[in-house]
Each structure stands twice: as C-alpha cells, then as structure tokens.
Motif scaffolding. Structure first.
Motif, short mmCIF file in Angstrom:
data_model
loop_
_atom_site.label_atom_id
_atom_site.label_comp_id
_atom_site.label_asym_id
_atom_site.label_seq_id
_atom_site.Cartn_x
_atom_site.Cartn_y
_atom_site.Cartn_z
N THR A 1 46.92 82.44 66.91
CA THR A 1 48.29 82.95 66.96
C THR A 1 48.87 82.88 65.56
N PRO A 2 49.48 83.96 65.06
CA PRO A 2 50.08 83.92 63.72
C PRO A 2 51.16 82.83 63.60
N THR A 3 51.27 82.29 62.38
CA THR A 3 52.29 81.28 62.09
C THR A 3 53.14 81.76 60.92
N ASN A 4 54.08 80.94 60.54
CA ASN A 4 54.93 81.30 59.41
C ASN A 4 54.13 81.43 58.12
N LEU A 5 53.02 80.66 58.00
CA LEU A 5 52.23 80.68 56.78
C LEU A 5 51.02 81.60 56.85
N VAL A 6 50.44 81.73 58.04
CA VAL A 6 49.23 82.54 58.20
C VAL A 6 49.51 83.66 59.19
N SER A 7 49.52 84.88 58.70
CA SER A 7 49.86 86.01 59.57
C SER A 7 48.65 86.60 60.28
N GLY A 8 47.43 86.24 59.85
CA GLY A 8 46.27 86.78 60.53
C GLY A 8 44.97 86.21 59.99
N ARG B 1 50.40 73.02 54.65
CA ARG B 1 49.40 73.00 55.70
C ARG B 1 48.00 73.11 55.10
N TRP B 2 47.04 72.51 55.84
CA TRP B 2 45.63 72.58 55.47
C TRP B 2 44.89 73.31 56.58
N LEU B 3 44.00 74.21 56.23
CA LEU B 3 43.21 74.96 57.20
C LEU B 3 41.73 74.67 56.97
N LEU B 4 41.07 74.16 57.99
CA LEU B 4 39.61 74.08 57.95
C LEU B 4 39.08 75.27 58.73
N VAL B 5 38.46 76.19 58.03
CA VAL B 5 37.93 77.41 58.64
C VAL B 5 36.43 77.23 58.81
N SER B 6 35.97 77.12 60.06
CA SER B 6 34.57 76.80 60.36
C SER B 6 33.88 78.02 60.97
N ASN B 7 32.67 78.26 60.54
CA ASN B 7 31.88 79.34 61.10
C ASN B 7 31.61 79.04 62.57
N ALA C 1 35.20 86.22 56.68
CA ALA C 1 36.53 86.36 57.27
C ALA C 1 37.58 86.40 56.16
N VAL C 2 38.75 86.86 56.53
CA VAL C 2 39.87 86.92 55.60
C VAL C 2 41.05 86.19 56.25
N VAL C 3 41.57 85.19 55.54
CA VAL C 3 42.78 84.50 55.98
C VAL C 3 43.96 85.17 55.28
N VAL C 4 44.79 85.83 56.08
CA VAL C 4 45.92 86.59 55.54
C VAL C 4 47.14 85.67 55.54
N VAL C 5 47.62 85.32 54.33
CA VAL C 5 48.76 84.41 54.23
C VAL C 5 50.05 85.21 54.07
N ASN C 6 51.13 84.63 54.52
CA ASN C 6 52.46 85.22 54.38
C ASN C 6 52.98 84.91 52.99
N GLN C 7 52.97 85.89 52.14
CA GLN C 7 53.34 85.66 50.75
C GLN C 7 54.82 85.35 50.58
N GLN C 8 55.60 85.58 51.60
CA GLN C 8 57.02 85.23 51.53
C GLN C 8 57.23 83.74 51.77
N ALA C 9 56.25 83.10 52.43
CA ALA C 9 56.42 81.69 52.78
C ALA C 9 55.48 80.77 52.03
N LEU D 1 37.77 74.44 53.31
CA LEU D 1 39.09 73.82 53.48
C LEU D 1 40.07 74.48 52.52
N ILE D 2 41.17 74.96 53.05
CA ILE D 2 42.19 75.67 52.27
C ILE D 2 43.50 74.92 52.39
N LYS D 3 44.18 74.71 51.28
CA LYS D 3 45.52 74.12 51.28
C LYS D 3 46.56 75.17 50.96
N LEU D 4 47.56 75.29 51.83
CA LEU D 4 48.64 76.24 51.64
C LEU D 4 49.91 75.48 51.31
#
Length: 466
Positions: free
Chosen positions: A376-383, A404-410, A419-427, A460-463
């Motif tokens: 589900t999209p969040t304020n920081l990750v739109s897709g 926020r920290w994202l662990l993206v696992s295969n 994959a592509v983690v689409v971040v909300n550049q406004q946030a 691991l990605i830190k936003l």
C-alpha cells in the motif's frame, strides 16, 4: 505442524530416571542459604513455598543476546561432547556465530562447564539446554503450591533447583541463560511463567529462553506473551519442502509471530532450515539467504540455524548433511553461512536491531500467499514496481523521527529480481542505500531507487523525511 526439534530431545523417562525421580524438599533451600542468592530467596518467601508476586521483567535491552548493538546469530545441535574442542568452537566463531544452544548429547553438568569454558575462550555465548535442574523445574514437573499435585514441585523446590544450576554455571562469563522448554504446548504456559519469574528473581542478568512450536493459531503466540511474559518470541518453521515446494503457511506463521512480538514489545527470533529431513529438501546457499532476508523483512531480531552439526541417522527423520557432517566435515552450507553471517547478516542486523517493524508487505505478487499483505502506498513510498519483492518498513523508537528504513527482499530464492522503489519526492529529503561491505549508507539522488537482487538477496534503504 510436526517439528523435527522433538526428535532431538531426550526422553522424559530417561531424564526422570537420571534424576532419581525424587523431588527436592524445602530443606534444600535452607541448606543453600549460605549463598547470597539463597538468602535472597528465603527473604522473598521462597522457604515458605511462595513465588514473588512482583518480580520485575527486565527489558530485553539489558539481557545477553537480546541487548547490545550486535545482532545475535546462533545455532542448535553443536558439536557433540567428544568433538567439543577449542578448534571446533573457534570454527563456530569463525563462521560468524555469536551463541550456541547446547544439545547433541550434552546433558551432564561437567560437559556444560567444559563447553562454557570453550565458548568463553572462543568469544561465544552458551544457552544451556537439558540441564536436569532446569528440566525438572520447567518441563518434567509443573510448579504448584499443592504438594499432592501429580508430577509437580513446589515453588521452593523449583527455586532450589534453579539455584543449583545458576551456581554451577554462573561463574562462566559465557553463560547467556537457560533454555527452559523447546516447543511447549499452551497448557504449559502457567508453569513457564512461574519458572521465568524464579529465574528473574534469582538471576535477572540471564536470558530465560523458550522456543515455540510452528503454529497457524495466533492465540498460541499471543497467550504465550501475555501469560509467560517472555523476553523474546522464538519459533521454528521450515519452509523448504521436497520437490521444490514451499510451505504455504510460512508467511502466515511469520505474520502472527511478528504481531505477538510487537504486542509484547519484545524481539522475535526464528530458526532457519539448513538440511534435508522428512519431506523437506536440502537448502541451497540462496535458500539459506532467502530464509534470513524474509525473516528480517518480517522483523526478526535474531537468527538461529537448525542444525549446525548433522544429527546421526539413528535419530530418525531422515536428516541430511547440515553445516557440518556427522563425522565433522564442513559442507558447502558452512561456507555459505559464514559468508552470509559475516558479510551481510551482522552488518545489516546492527542497523535493523534497534528499529521497530512497522509494516511488512508483498509487492507485485499475485496471488498473495496466505497471511501476506499487499503493498500500500505511503507518504514516503508511492509505489514498488517490477519483480515480486517483500518490503519490510521500519521506524526509529524515537517517535519524533519520521525517517523510515526499507528492507527490500527478493521474493524468489531461485531467480533474480529487479524492482523500482518509487519515492515521494515531496516528502523524502534524502535516500541512502546500505553497503554491507563498507557498513555505511551511500547517498543517491532523491528519486526512484533501482533495486537488483540476486536470488534470496535483499537491500536496505534509508529514507530521510523532509
């Protein structure tokens, strides 16, 4: 669900006979009163057979393994007593392990003391299983104030048993704590609550450890947390089945364990499968890594390997080679575990250990496995687009932080994922990708994060929020 742990436990009858099947009397406490601990027990009502009503539950942050910055990596079924040498324990440490859960025919106090010395010298911690005193107070007998109860000990007797074990092994700095019960049924939670209260009263610096059954019943884990008030929730479920199949309820089990751990604000630990046994296949290196990264995404704060040494054929269950064979030879999985532990799990674990699991979602997977939640999209990750991945989102314990920290696992243990983690550049104000080899986040421009993952791998990605 049947678990292979049960075949590796000693029989109740053999341990009762080994103990002489004789319950202690309250006089044992009096006889031990020369020690400071026994005097404390008597002062709190132990001699009267009364459990303290207000024993403090230590924070996991203050205990061995659950506390401190290091992510705990452990193993079950270590070298048997004849193979317990300084070289063998150094071999364990060199593979990136931090602690050992005793077993493999170690059931004697002299053996435990010897292994504690080996663990100390190797820089390892030891959780003692199968000590007869601990078994008698937590597994073979219930704890009851009613002396006529069948197969029970009184609180005073249980405290005397614990004092024996604590005083025998406590002088060793490598002692992390005791394994009170492996895979208890829910009907045993009341006695475990009393046993852990005794442990905390008499040795609050030790970790009281219990490992739970695999189960699809949320009440089993939630009741364990509420009744026993444990310092962690550990469970075993082995998802790699024969003929390339996966356990269809693996994610469901993980989801309800995660929920129970968050409910109790305690760490969740898990065992990972290292070998083939009845209806389960031998894992590849990628499948070892996959189990670990899926578990991290679901919020694991400790990883345990089942098994390290291979159980011999007489144990049944059709056990295949683990990390070390029955005759002591290293398998390819030893080297795979060494690389995973030292090159990935320890560095990324240090980052994740202090964080709180916020969500875990499966992206680009249809249909969803049982128990899984879709992205589900969040304020920081739109897709999240592209291949199927499991995304664990974590937050700081500082509620004022919006990072926020994202662990993206295969999601796959056999195919690469892109994959592509689409971040909300406004946030989002900053993006960092963790590099385990350098143990640091490498900044990249704020925009879509391209993720390329080998089978079973994760990133691991830190936003940083604006």
């Amino acid at each position: 669900m049947e678990s292979p742990h049960q075949i590796l436990g000693p029989s109740r009858r053999s341990l009762l006979l080994g103990a002489g099947a004789t319950a202690l009397t309250a006089a044992t406490v009096t006889a031990s009163a020369g020690t400071a601990a026994a005097a404390t027990a008597a002062a709190t009502g132990a001699a009267a057979g009364v459990l303290p009503a207000d024993v403090a539950v230590p924070s996991p942050d203050t205990l061995p393994l659950t506390g401190g910055p290091e992510f705990p990596i452990g193993l079950f079924w270590p070298p048997h007593p004849y193979a317990s040498t300084a070289a063998r324990f150094a071999e364990i440490r060199n593979a990136g392990f931090d602690f050992v859960i005793s077993g493999n025919y170690a059931g004697d106090g002299n053996i435990f003391q010897y292994q504690l010395g080996l663990a100390r010298d190797a820089g390892l911690k030891l959780l003692i299983s199968d000590d007869i005193q601990i078994r008698n107070m937590s597994r073979w007998f219930s704890i009851s104030d009613t002396t006529t109860d069948f197969l029970s000990v009184t609180p005073a007797e249980a405290q005397a048993l614990y004092i024996r074990a604590r005083d025998a092994y406590g002088p060793y700095s490598s002692l992390a704590g005791f394994n009170f019960y492996d895979e208890p049924g829910a009907g045993w939670f009341g006695t475990l609550a009393k046993a852990l209260a005794i442990s905390r009263e008499l040795a609050p610096q030790l970790l009281p450890y219990v490992n739970l059954l695999p189960s699809d019943d949320p009440a089993y884990y939630r009741n364990f947390v509420d009744v026993v008030q444990p310092s962690l929730v550990s469970f075993d479920r082995y998802p790699l089945l024969s003929e390339g199949r996966e356990d269809a309820n693996y994610f469901h089990n993980w989801a309800i364990v995660r929920d129970a751990a968050l409910h109790g604000d305690i760490p969740a630990w898990v065992f990972i499968q290292t070998l083939a046994y009845n209806n389960h296949r031998e894992p590849t290196a990628a499948e070892l890594l996959w189990q670990i990264n899926i578990s991290l995404a679901y919020g694991a704060k400790g990883i345990q390997y089942f098994t390290y040494w291979t159980p011999e054929a007489a144990r049944g269950e059709g056990f295949g080679p683990a990390l070390i064979t029955v005759d002591g030879q290293r398998t390819s999985r030893y080297y795979a575990a060494q690389q995973i532990n030292t090159g990935w799990l320890h560095p990324v674990g240090r980052e994740l250990k202090p964080l709180v699991s916020e969500t875990v979602e499966h992206a680009n997977e249809t249909p969803l496995p049982n128990g899984a939640v879709g992205f589900t999209p969040t304020n920081l990750v739109s897709g999240v687009t592209g291949s199927a991945v499991v995304v664990g989102t974590f937050r700081s314990r500082d509620t004022a932080s919006t990072d926020r920290w994202l662990l993206v696992s295969n999601r796959s243990h056999s195919s690469r994922a892109k994959a592509v983690v689409v971040v909300n550049q406004q946030a989002v104000g900053s993006v960092g990708v963790f590099q385990a080899a350098r143990q640091k986040y490498v900044s990249q421009r704020v925009g879509p994060v391209q993720v390329s993952l080998a089978p079973g791998a994760a990133t691991l990605i830190k936003l940083g929020a604006k």
